[in-house]
Design a protein around this motif. Structure first.
Motif, mmCIF file in Angstrom:
data_model
loop_
_atom_site.group_PDB
_atom_site.id
_atom_site.type_symbol
_atom_site.label_atom_id
_atom_site.label_comp_id
_atom_site.label_asym_id
_atom_site.label_seq_id
_atom_site.Cartn_x
_atom_site.Cartn_y
_atom_site.Cartn_z
ATOM 1 N N LEU A 241 -5.456 3.866 2.489
ATOM 2 C CA LEU A 241 -6.266 2.921 3.660
ATOM 3 C C LEU A 241 -6.130 1.498 3.014
ATOM 4 C CD1 LEU A 241 -9.173 5.095 4.734
ATOM 5 C CD2 LEU A 241 -6.940 4.734 5.725
ATOM 6 N N PHE A 242 -6.070 1.332 1.674
ATOM 7 C CA PHE A 242 -5.983 -0.135 0.941
ATOM 8 C C PHE A 242 -5.070 -0.985 1.431
ATOM 9 C CE2 PHE A 242 -7.797 1.854 -3.349
ATOM 10 C CZ PHE A 242 -8.957 1.837 -2.798
ATOM 11 N N PRO A 243 -3.752 -0.467 1.592
ATOM 12 C CA PRO A 243 -2.794 -1.679 2.195
ATOM 13 C C PRO A 243 -3.133 -2.070 3.498
ATOM 14 C CG PRO A 243 -1.756 0.495 1.800
ATOM 15 C CD PRO A 243 -3.103 0.458 1.331
ATOM 16 N N ILE A 244 -3.545 -0.978 4.447
ATOM 17 C CA ILE A 244 -3.565 -1.392 5.778
ATOM 18 C C ILE A 244 -5.168 -1.952 5.930
ATOM 19 C CG2 ILE A 244 -4.178 -0.353 7.948
ATOM 20 C CD1 ILE A 244 -1.485 0.461 6.938
ATOM 21 N N ASN B 167 10.826 -11.976 6.096
ATOM 22 C CA ASN B 167 9.421 -12.489 6.436
ATOM 23 C C ASN B 167 8.466 -11.365 6.724
ATOM 24 O OD1 ASN B 167 10.700 -15.175 6.429
ATOM 25 N ND2 ASN B 167 11.688 -14.597 8.480
ATOM 26 N N GLY B 168 8.432 -10.320 5.694
ATOM 27 C CA GLY B 168 7.309 -9.416 5.765
ATOM 28 C C GLY B 168 7.233 -8.114 6.585
ATOM 29 N N LYS B 169 8.507 -7.878 7.501
ATOM 30 C CA LYS B 169 8.659 -6.830 8.361
ATOM 31 C C LYS B 169 10.114 -6.602 8.688
ATOM 32 C CE LYS B 169 7.345 -9.039 12.741
ATOM 33 N NZ LYS B 169 6.372 -9.018 13.753
ATOM 34 N N LEU B 170 10.395 -5.484 9.040
ATOM 35 C CA LEU B 170 11.383 -5.172 9.612
ATOM 36 C C LEU B 170 11.426 -4.365 11.001
ATOM 37 C CD1 LEU B 170 14.701 -4.299 9.424
ATOM 38 C CD2 LEU B 170 14.004 -2.155 8.520
ATOM 39 N N LYS C 195 10.212 0.411 20.133
ATOM 40 C CA LYS C 195 10.285 -0.834 19.104
ATOM 41 C C LYS C 195 8.983 -0.744 18.316
ATOM 42 C CE LYS C 195 10.742 -5.783 19.225
ATOM 43 N NZ LYS C 195 10.759 -7.225 19.946
ATOM 44 N N PHE C 196 9.216 -0.816 17.044
ATOM 45 C CA PHE C 196 8.135 -0.880 15.947
ATOM 46 C C PHE C 196 8.615 -1.694 14.792
ATOM 47 C CE2 PHE C 196 10.599 3.143 15.202
ATOM 48 C CZ PHE C 196 10.518 2.922 13.987
ATOM 49 N N ALA C 197 7.650 -2.123 14.147
ATOM 50 C CA ALA C 197 7.927 -2.693 12.833
ATOM 51 C C ALA C 197 7.575 -1.971 11.686
ATOM 52 C CB ALA C 197 7.039 -4.129 12.917
ATOM 53 N N ILE C 198 8.323 -2.173 10.644
ATOM 54 C CA ILE C 198 7.905 -1.471 9.486
ATOM 55 C C ILE C 198 7.466 -2.567 8.382
ATOM 56 C CG2 ILE C 198 8.726 -0.188 7.509
ATOM 57 C CD1 ILE C 198 11.150 0.859 9.374
ATOM 58 N N THR C 199 6.433 -2.480 7.685
ATOM 59 C CA THR C 199 5.918 -3.380 6.979
ATOM 60 C C THR C 199 5.671 -2.786 5.575
ATOM 61 O OG1 THR C 199 3.565 -2.800 7.530
ATOM 62 C CG2 THR C 199 4.815 -4.518 8.787
ATOM 63 N N LEU C 200 5.494 -3.417 4.456
ATOM 64 C CA LEU C 200 5.114 -2.919 2.970
ATOM 65 C C LEU C 200 3.932 -2.115 3.235
ATOM 66 C CD1 LEU C 200 5.745 -2.733 0.253
ATOM 67 C CD2 LEU C 200 4.693 -5.069 -0.126
ATOM 68 N N ALA C 201 2.638 -2.813 3.909
ATOM 69 C CA ALA C 201 1.558 -2.064 3.952
ATOM 70 C C ALA C 201 1.621 -0.963 4.670
ATOM 71 C CB ALA C 201 0.738 -3.022 4.617
ATOM 72 N N LEU C 202 2.495 -0.720 5.715
ATOM 73 C CA LEU C 202 2.722 0.601 6.505
ATOM 74 C C LEU C 202 3.246 1.645 5.480
ATOM 75 C CD1 LEU C 202 2.448 2.353 8.899
ATOM 76 C CD2 LEU C 202 4.662 1.353 9.681
ATOM 77 N N ILE C 203 4.259 1.244 4.747
ATOM 78 C CA ILE C 203 5.036 2.211 3.761
ATOM 79 C C ILE C 203 4.099 2.489 2.551
ATOM 80 C CG2 ILE C 203 6.718 2.139 2.150
ATOM 81 C CD1 ILE C 203 8.692 0.686 3.863
ATOM 82 N N GLN C 204 3.308 1.654 2.072
ATOM 83 C CA GLN C 204 2.371 1.992 0.852
ATOM 84 C C GLN C 204 1.321 2.883 1.191
ATOM 85 O OE1 GLN C 204 1.331 -1.409 -1.241
ATOM 86 N NE2 GLN C 204 -0.105 -0.302 -2.484
ATOM 87 N N GLY C 205 0.960 2.605 2.554
ATOM 88 C CA GLY C 205 -0.189 3.328 3.102
ATOM 89 C C GLY C 205 0.304 4.897 3.411
ATOM 90 N N ILE C 206 1.263 5.098 4.084
ATOM 91 C CA ILE C 206 1.776 6.401 4.522
ATOM 92 C C ILE C 206 2.261 7.190 2.961
ATOM 93 C CG2 ILE C 206 3.525 7.697 5.331
ATOM 94 C CD1 ILE C 206 3.815 5.461 7.616
ATOM 95 N N GLY C 207 2.749 6.393 1.961
ATOM 96 C CA GLY C 207 3.047 6.792 0.863
ATOM 97 C C GLY C 207 1.853 7.396 0.123
ATOM 98 N N ARG C 208 1.002 6.730 0.007
ATOM 99 C CA ARG C 208 -0.345 7.072 -0.598
ATOM 100 C C ARG C 208 -0.945 8.371 0.172
ATOM 101 N NH1 ARG C 208 -1.389 5.917 -5.802
ATOM 102 N NH2 ARG C 208 -1.482 3.672 -6.297
ATOM 103 N N PHE C 209 -0.863 8.317 1.320
ATOM 104 C CA PHE C 209 -1.298 9.519 2.136
ATOM 105 C C PHE C 209 -0.662 10.683 2.010
ATOM 106 C CE2 PHE C 209 -1.727 12.031 6.100
ATOM 107 C CZ PHE C 209 -2.989 12.377 6.215
#
Length: 390
Positions: free
Chosen positions: A140-143, A230-233, A240-254
């Protein structure tokens, strides 16, 4: 209640360690410095963790967490506030280095403090609680970081963090038991020499280095990729959805939390080798997948993300397994052994950051790091397949 405050200090320290890459754009805004220069300075954070892992153990043993933990938390608060004002490059590097030394001290003190509160069979159970809380909440940290910074500001987050740190510091100082002081000496470094002669220790330490120190290398690679977008793909498809570093990091930690929780229940000295072997194969495949996705297809974020999640799942298997193996190997000198492992974790993080941010001709450095880690983990897979019982 005291354990809850220890856990709070532990989590807030890990929060700032885990969100370092996410905070770079915010820090750049406040200190008036290009994000690229800040990314190159991040290596000093890893150096600080390395120094911290080496020196805070003896300091904490000498003075005890009752006295040192509050100091670390207060310093973290002050240094975070520094990051919201104009800084020179050199001062930024000093702040990052000192903050990481304090982070290492806080993390070390959590384990020392837990050992003061619990004895016998309760100690390993409460240590497991620490790990499960870390694995679970770190998802949850990055989110949480992204939401607070987006809706308020990095400065507000730093102030809130400082208030929490002050409350935790006061409670720990008032309620944590005193620790019998152990004089500072150099016996730790002599014990390190003995550990380094044991290849099982080296192999298990390498697993820890890759899973803990290496994780921040993976995040650094994705941070560098997202900085170009610029922070998201944004993905346009059926949805339609956006991939962000926070999302990737959060899912990875989960992912790590799920597999770590499942494996911790079944793990024992009889099957630890199998768990280590399986996890190293998973990480090797995941790292190589990311390497191919980025180097060959130039699709690290979109395709490589599956390799990243596989790596995180395998890391969840590896971390409790390597912790059990290492605790068995250095059972007679846990403090010295843990200090050496922590140093190795931080060194590998420094290596990762150097590859990703400081080597010219990027993103080649990041891809070389992925390939190097894939090769190392595949070798460890072969080793653990044949390893005798620990």
């Amino acid at each position: 209640m005291t354990f809850a405050f220890l856990l709070g200090g532990f989590l807030i320290s890990k929060f700032w360690q885990d969100t370092l890459m996410l905070s770079i754009p915010s820090i750049a805004t406040y200190i008036g410095m290009p994000a690229a220069i800040i990314r190159q300075s991040v290596v000093f954070s890893g150096i600080g963790l390395t120094l911290g892992a080496m020196i805070v153990g003896p300091i904490n043993d000498r003075f005890g967490p009752k006295k040192t933990f509050p100091v670390y938390l207060v310093l973290i608060s002050i240094l975070n506030i520094f990051l919201t004002y104009n800084l020179s490059v050199n001062l930024l590097r000093v702040v990052l280095l000192l903050r990481s030394v304090c982070l290492a001290g806080s993390i070390n003190n959590t384990y020392v403090g837990t050992s003061l509160l619990y004895k016998g069979d309760q100690l390993p159970r409460m240590t497991s609680v620490l790990y499960m809380a870390l694995f679970g909440l770190s998802a949850l940290f990055p989110i949480a970081f992204s939401l607070i910074v987006k809706n308020y500001s990095f400065q507000v987050l730093s102030i809130i963090s400082s208030i929490i740190c002050l409350i935790i510091s006061y409670y720990i100082f008032a309620h944590l038991p005193n620790k019998e002081p152990i004089p500072i000496n150099f016996q730790t470094f002599k014990k390190w020499k003995n550990f380094l002669k044991d290849f099982k220790f080296i192999a298990c330490s390498a697993v820890s280095m890759i899973c803990i120190g290496g994780f921040y290398g993976f995040i650094a690679i994705y941070a560098a990729q997202f900085s170009k977008l610029n922070g998201k793909l944004t993905v346009n498809g059926m949805f339609k959805f956006a991939i962000t570093l926070a999302l990737i990091q959060g899912i990875g930690r989960f992912c790590t939390f799920i597999t770590a929780t499942m494996c911790s229940v079944k793990l024992n000295l009889g099957n630890v080798g199998k768990y280590l072997s399986l996890s190293m194969l998973g990480i090797a495949i995941g790292m190589f997948w990311m390497f191919i996705s980025g180097m060959v297809f130039d699709k690290l974020i979109l395709f490589g993300i599956f390799g990243f999640f596989l790596t995180c799942l395998a890391s969840g298997i590896a971390q409790p397994a390597t912790k059990l193996a290492l605790l068995t190997i250095f059972k007679d000198s846990p403090g010295s052994g843990q200090s050496l492992v922590g140093t190795g974790n931080s060194v590998y993080e420094v290596i990762a950051i150097l590859f990703v941010f400081n080597i010219p001709y990027q993103p080649l450095g990041g891809y070389l790091y992925l390939l190097l880690t894939s090769v190392v983990t595949f070798y460890l897979f072969l080793y653990f397949r044949k390893m005798e019982k620990i």
